[in-house]
Design an enzyme around this catalytic site. Sequence first.
Site, short mmCIF file in Angstrom:
data_model
loop_
_atom_site.label_atom_id
_atom_site.label_comp_id
_atom_site.label_asym_id
_atom_site.label_seq_id
_atom_site.Cartn_x
_atom_site.Cartn_y
_atom_site.Cartn_z
N GLU A 48 -17.31 47.51 -34.50
CA GLU A 48 -17.96 46.26 -34.07
C GLU A 48 -18.68 46.46 -32.74
O GLU A 48 -18.33 47.33 -31.96
CB GLU A 48 -16.90 45.17 -33.90
CG GLU A 48 -16.93 44.11 -34.98
CD GLU A 48 -18.10 43.13 -34.88
OE1 GLU A 48 -19.17 43.46 -34.32
OE2 GLU A 48 -17.94 42.00 -35.38
N ASP A 49 -19.64 45.61 -32.50
CA ASP A 49 -20.34 45.63 -31.22
C ASP A 49 -19.49 44.99 -30.12
O ASP A 49 -19.33 45.53 -29.04
CB ASP A 49 -21.71 44.94 -31.32
CG ASP A 49 -21.65 43.56 -31.96
OD1 ASP A 49 -20.55 43.10 -32.36
OD2 ASP A 49 -22.71 42.92 -32.07
N ASP A 93 -15.32 38.79 -29.13
CA ASP A 93 -15.48 37.66 -28.22
C ASP A 93 -14.33 36.69 -28.46
O ASP A 93 -13.23 36.90 -27.97
CB ASP A 93 -16.87 37.07 -28.49
CG ASP A 93 -17.30 36.02 -27.50
OD1 ASP A 93 -16.96 36.15 -26.32
OD2 ASP A 93 -17.98 35.08 -27.91
N PHE A 146 -23.06 36.88 -21.17
CA PHE A 146 -23.77 37.10 -22.42
C PHE A 146 -24.59 38.37 -22.29
O PHE A 146 -25.46 38.48 -21.43
CB PHE A 146 -24.66 35.91 -22.79
CG PHE A 146 -25.11 36.00 -24.21
CD1 PHE A 146 -24.24 35.70 -25.25
CD2 PHE A 146 -26.38 36.44 -24.52
CE1 PHE A 146 -24.63 35.84 -26.59
CE2 PHE A 146 -26.79 36.58 -25.85
CZ PHE A 146 -25.92 36.28 -26.88
N ARG A 180 -31.87 44.24 -29.38
CA ARG A 180 -30.90 45.16 -29.96
C ARG A 180 -31.24 46.61 -29.62
O ARG A 180 -30.37 47.46 -29.55
CB ARG A 180 -30.86 45.02 -31.49
CG ARG A 180 -30.32 43.69 -31.99
CD ARG A 180 -30.10 43.76 -33.50
NE ARG A 180 -29.97 42.45 -34.10
CZ ARG A 180 -28.84 41.74 -34.18
NH1 ARG A 180 -27.74 42.23 -33.65
NH2 ARG A 180 -28.81 40.56 -34.77
P1 IMP Z 1 -16.38 36.32 -32.20
O1 IMP Z 1 -16.07 35.90 -33.58
O2 IMP Z 1 -16.48 35.14 -31.26
O3 IMP Z 1 -15.48 37.39 -31.65
O4 IMP Z 1 -17.87 36.82 -32.23
C1 IMP Z 1 -18.22 38.11 -32.39
C2 IMP Z 1 -19.71 38.20 -32.62
O5 IMP Z 1 -20.43 37.29 -31.78
C3 IMP Z 1 -20.21 39.56 -32.23
O6 IMP Z 1 -20.12 40.47 -33.28
C4 IMP Z 1 -21.63 39.28 -31.80
O7 IMP Z 1 -22.49 39.30 -32.90
C5 IMP Z 1 -21.59 37.89 -31.23
N1 IMP Z 1 -21.47 37.90 -29.74
C6 IMP Z 1 -20.40 37.61 -28.99
N2 IMP Z 1 -20.64 37.75 -27.68
C7 IMP Z 1 -21.93 38.17 -27.59
C8 IMP Z 1 -22.79 38.53 -26.47
O8 IMP Z 1 -22.42 38.50 -25.28
N3 IMP Z 1 -24.06 38.91 -26.80
C9 IMP Z 1 -24.51 38.97 -28.08
N4 IMP Z 1 -23.75 38.66 -29.14
C10 IMP Z 1 -22.47 38.26 -28.90
MG MG Z 2 -21.64 41.11 -34.49
#
Ligand code: IMP
Ligand code: MG
Length: 176
Positions: free
Chosen positions: A98-99, A102, A151, A164
């Site tokens: 994963e990237d 969050d 962010f 990206r």
């Molecule tokens: P989660 O379900 O809230 O953990 O969201 C994860 C996804 O939200 C990641 O795979 C990203 O695609 C997106 N995301 C969360 N934080 C960021 C950020 O700081 N920049 C860009 N995308 C984010």
């Molecule tokens: Mg993502």
Amino acid sequence: MDPHKVEILLTEQEVNERIKELGKQITEDFKGKQVHLVCVLKGGSFFMCELAKRIDLPVSIDFMSVSSYGSDTKSSGVVKIVKDLDESIKGKDVIVVEDIVDSGRTLSYLLAMLRDRHPESLTLCTLLDKPSRRVVDVDVKYTGFQIPDKFVVGYGLDYDQVYRNLPYIGEVVFTK
Ligand code: IMP
Ligand code: MG
């Protein structure tokens, strides 16, 4: 997109050095095995390519896509499979790449779903982690960097589908 600028948070060199270390660690942890990398599109793609090159083991890859933020910078909490894996993961040593983690909502859903498909093992590798934002607990085995609640873009991460391609991790600073 609101008016903003992008400031460097982690340089290209810092990111690449860390990915090299993660690759080395995975190589040691999975010695004698084949690993199956599952990339979560689109954000995980840049990271997975770089990581895969640093793993000195037989590696196979597959991709899946789940719905995420859309054009906003806040999580909707809605997780939907947009593209499923091409191959079965049954009996494989799967590493989900994963990237960023969050809130953890996307990943906890995804991991539960993949676990139901009976892989030999299932671990999570993320380039970035924002622990202060966690809503759902997820077990992250490999983390590139823990970052504060900012962010960020670059290295696969987008703001409204842009940035990206940045070779570093940048912070989006909103201006007026
Ligand atoms: P989660 O379900 O809230 O953990 O969201 C994860 C996804 O939200 C990641 O795979 C990203 O695609 C997106 N995301 C969360 N934080 C960021 C950020 O700081 N920049 C860009 N995308 C984010
Ligand atoms: Mg993502």
